[in-house]
Structure formats: structure tokens, C-alpha cells
Design a protein around this motif. Sequence first.
Motif, mmCIF file in Angstrom:
data_model
loop_
_atom_site.group_PDB
_atom_site.id
_atom_site.type_symbol
_atom_site.label_atom_id
_atom_site.label_comp_id
_atom_site.label_asym_id
_atom_site.label_seq_id
_atom_site.Cartn_x
_atom_site.Cartn_y
_atom_site.Cartn_z
ATOM 1 N N LEU A 59 1.213 -1.222 0.053
ATOM 2 C CA LEU A 59 -0.496 -0.075 -0.260
ATOM 3 C C LEU A 59 0.824 1.657 -0.227
ATOM 4 C CD1 LEU A 59 -2.906 1.158 -0.057
ATOM 5 C CD2 LEU A 59 -2.844 0.886 2.684
ATOM 6 N N THR A 70 -0.864 -4.717 0.008
ATOM 7 C CA THR A 70 -0.732 -5.478 0.684
ATOM 8 C C THR A 70 -0.616 -4.192 1.885
ATOM 9 O OG1 THR A 70 1.302 -5.735 0.559
ATOM 10 C CG2 THR A 70 -0.103 -7.211 0.185
ATOM 11 N N SER A 71 -0.251 -4.392 2.992
ATOM 12 C CA SER A 71 -0.546 -3.735 4.513
ATOM 13 C C SER A 71 -0.328 -4.672 5.599
ATOM 14 C CB SER A 71 -1.210 -2.968 4.767
ATOM 15 O OG SER A 71 -1.429 -2.013 5.628
ATOM 16 N N VAL A 111 -5.716 -6.529 1.462
ATOM 17 C CA VAL A 111 -6.172 -5.611 1.848
ATOM 18 C C VAL A 111 -6.995 -5.000 0.159
ATOM 19 C CG1 VAL A 111 -5.134 -4.303 3.765
ATOM 20 C CG2 VAL A 111 -4.619 -3.335 2.156
ATOM 21 N N ALA A 112 -6.407 -4.952 -0.130
ATOM 22 C CA ALA A 112 -7.404 -4.582 -1.686
ATOM 23 C C ALA A 112 -6.760 -5.091 -2.503
ATOM 24 C CB ALA A 112 -7.527 -2.660 -1.525
ATOM 25 N N VAL A 113 -7.885 -4.321 -3.613
ATOM 26 C CA VAL A 113 -7.648 -4.663 -5.748
ATOM 27 C C VAL A 113 -7.951 -3.706 -5.942
ATOM 28 C CG1 VAL A 113 -7.547 -6.203 -7.458
ATOM 29 C CG2 VAL A 113 -8.092 -7.685 -5.233
ATOM 30 N N VAL A 114 -6.478 -3.049 -6.785
ATOM 31 C CA VAL A 114 -7.239 -2.443 -8.240
ATOM 32 C C VAL A 114 -7.079 -2.911 -9.031
ATOM 33 C CG1 VAL A 114 -6.217 -0.072 -9.231
ATOM 34 C CG2 VAL A 114 -5.575 -0.401 -6.711
ATOM 35 N N TYR A 129 -13.368 -4.864 -15.224
ATOM 36 C CA TYR A 129 -14.596 -5.269 -14.447
ATOM 37 C C TYR A 129 -15.673 -5.140 -14.085
ATOM 38 C CZ TYR A 129 -16.836 -4.284 -9.746
ATOM 39 O OH TYR A 129 -18.056 -4.093 -8.940
#
Length: 89
Positions: A12, A36-37, A42-45, A51
Motif C-alpha cells: 500500500l 498489501t498492508s 487489503v484491496a484490489v485495483v 471490472y
Amino acid sequence: MLTKFSEDVIPLSDLKINPGKVVNQVKETHRPVLLTSRGRGVAVVQDLDDYEKNQEERVFMKAVTQGLMDVKNGNVMELSEVRTKLGIR
């Protein structure tokens, strides 16, 4: 669209430093990036076009699956019933 963990997992903190690099990467590779953190995802771009395409494919596959289950369970209609229900002559 296989994930390349050497390229597609980014801390991140890297996103905070250079967000344009991450956005350009997903646009060019058409692969999502996992943020990642502290070593945890933690999230996906993901590219917006990719999408939306994936969402449309999921909805279509869900409808096909439901249709196949309806046929298997005997939930079918005659073509004349469908036409009447839809108001088609």
C-alpha cells in the motif's frame, strides 16, 4: 489473466508514493493488482473496463446456471406461454 505475484502484489505504501504507476500497470497488463498492508491483502485495483466486463460475465453465467437448474427441476414453459406473458404475438 493470470496473476504474476512478482509484479501484481504491491505494498500500500507504493500506491501512496506513485498511484499513477499502479493505475498504468493495471491498464497495460489487464491484470488486477493486490495491495498489501503489513504483508496482508487489503484491496484490489483493477481496470474499470475489465471490472465491468467481469461483472457482465458473472451476471450472464448466473442466468445460464439458473436456467439450467430450472430445466433440470422441470420449471419450463411452452413458447406460447412465454409469448403471452411477454405480450408478443
